[in-house]
Design an enzyme around this catalytic site. Structure first.
Site, PDB file in Angstrom:
ATOM      1  N   LYS A 127      48.295  42.876  35.720  1.00 15.53           N
ATOM      2  CA  LYS A 127      48.960  41.962  34.778  1.00 15.53           C
ATOM      3  C   LYS A 127      49.283  40.633  35.445  1.00 15.53           C
ATOM      4  CE  LYS A 127      49.266  44.281  30.890  1.00 15.53           C
ATOM      5  NZ  LYS A 127      47.910  44.776  30.675  1.00 15.53           N
ATOM      6  N   LYS A 131      40.739  48.217  23.608  1.00 14.59           N
ATOM      7  CA  LYS A 131      41.188  47.435  22.459  1.00 14.59           C
ATOM      8  C   LYS A 131      40.872  45.948  22.598  1.00 14.59           C
ATOM      9  CE  LYS A 131      45.368  50.040  22.475  1.00 14.59           C
ATOM     10  NZ  LYS A 131      46.775  50.208  22.176  1.00 14.59           N
ATOM     11  N   LYS A 179      35.050  51.485  30.030  1.00 12.24           N
ATOM     12  CA  LYS A 179      35.721  52.255  28.983  1.00 12.24           C
ATOM     13  C   LYS A 179      35.915  51.441  27.721  1.00 12.24           C
ATOM     14  CE  LYS A 179      39.822  53.923  29.612  1.00 12.24           C
ATOM     15  NZ  LYS A 179      41.101  54.497  30.076  1.00 12.24           N
TER      16      LYS A 179
END
Ligand code: TRP
Length: 331
Positions: A115, A200, A197
């Protein structure tokens, strides 16, 4: 009488539409666990504030996600479904656990480092203490089993550490939770271009959402990356082809899968045919799920009812834990 079933808990952030990766990696297993364990499943809306400052769509996103979870198999009669923000007890436990979490360990958490790279202008205290809030989510119900993917295992390990420190300093209150999934590896759903993977936030054309309509699903599958086909028998499949086979194995009949496997191994596969079949079977799988979710969403009062019911049950369990916690600390 004491309830003897083990407690399972998991959460999901309301930051996007659910996709096939969420379904096969999480939801399908949760739906199975609700019959075997005492299950708590919640929407981590407080956690979403660490990255999503804008809360304009929060309520809509939350209701949509609850509809999708229920359409995907969670039964509000069998498990407790709630919003994190409805359970103030979690915030109190988070405060206590923060005194047992050290700067060094928080700074070296992988998700935190990611992050910091992604949003260097917003490295807030909530972001660095994200695993502490997650620990509070888990420990508030004294959960034992936490179904999560690989990327969350470090957080569960940190939860064990915080729980152990609490028990050691103040007295035994918490069992030590473990990451848990049914035997072995979770199925890994890849993006349609084979690049990691399904997620979203990636390119929407490479992700299949539970909300996609029939035409869009078909278009995405037909556009999925393929190549000229293998040139040697029994070749290893490149990731983007393996990804399509994985989907096929989840939604198509065994005969169909076997046929295309054989075609691949014999170098006579026609990817166009395979994708047509895959699109058809995916559409049949997703359609009822999407339609159920949409029907639920048309009745926000019903969704809110599920959530207030869930909050009632979750708070009861949370309060019981906090009584023990406060007593142990000495308040
Ligand atoms: N961090 C989890 C994720 O991003 C979501 C989450 C929040 C969670 N609290 C939790 C998962 C507690 C399991 C248990 O996927």
């Amino acid at each position: 009488m004491e309830n003897k079933k083990e407690i399972v808990l998991s959460g999901i952030r309301p930051t996007g539409f659910l996709h096939l990766g969420n379904y096969y990696g999480a939801l399908r297993n949760w739906a199975r666990m609700q019959y075997e364990y005492d299950c708590y499943f919640f929407i981590a809306d407080w956690h979403s504030l660490t990255t999503h400052a804008d809360t304009k769509d929060l309520k809509t996103n939350t209701r949509r996600m609850v509809s999708e979870l229920v359409a995907g198999g969670l039964d509000p009669e069998k498990c407790v479904i709630y919003l994190q923000s409805d359970i103030p007890e979690i915030a109190e436990l988070y405060l206590y656990l923060n005194m047992l979490a050290y700067r060094g360990e928080l700074e070296k958490t992988s998700t935190f480092k990611d992050k910091v790279r992604q949003q260097p202008e917003n490295v807030n205290a909530g972001l660095i203490t994200y695993p502490v809030l997650q620990a509070a989510d888990i420990l508030i119900h004294r959960a034992l089993k936490v179904p999560v993917g690989k990327d969350q295992e470090q957080h569960i390990e940190m939860t064990r550490n915080f729980a152990e420190r609490f028990n050691h300093r103040y007295g035994e209150v918490f069992p030590l939770p473990v990451a848990f999934n049914y035997g072995g590896e979770l199925v890994k759903i890849l993006n349609l271009d084979g690049s990691g993977k399904m997620s979203k936030s990636e390119n929407q054309m490479n992700t299949i959402y539970l909300n996609d309509d029939d035409v869009l699903i078909t278009r995405k599958i037909m556009k999925a990356k393929t190549d000229q086909g293998p040139v040697a028998v029994n070749s290893k499949k490149p990731d983007y082809i393996q990804g399509l086979f994985t989907l096929l194995s989840l939604v198509s009949k065994k005969d169909t899968v076997d046929k295309f496997e054989e075609d691949f191994n014999q170098c006579r596969i026609r990817y166009g045919d395979m994708k047509k079949q895959l699109a058809e079977d995916l559409v049949s799988f997703i359609r009822p799920l999407r339609e159920n979710a949409q029907r639920l969403q048309q009745n926000p009062a019903h969704i809110d009812g599920i959530l207030s019911d869930g909050a009632g049950k979750a708070r009861k369990s949370a309060r019981a834990t906090l009584v023990k916690v406060r007593e142990a600390i000495g308040f």
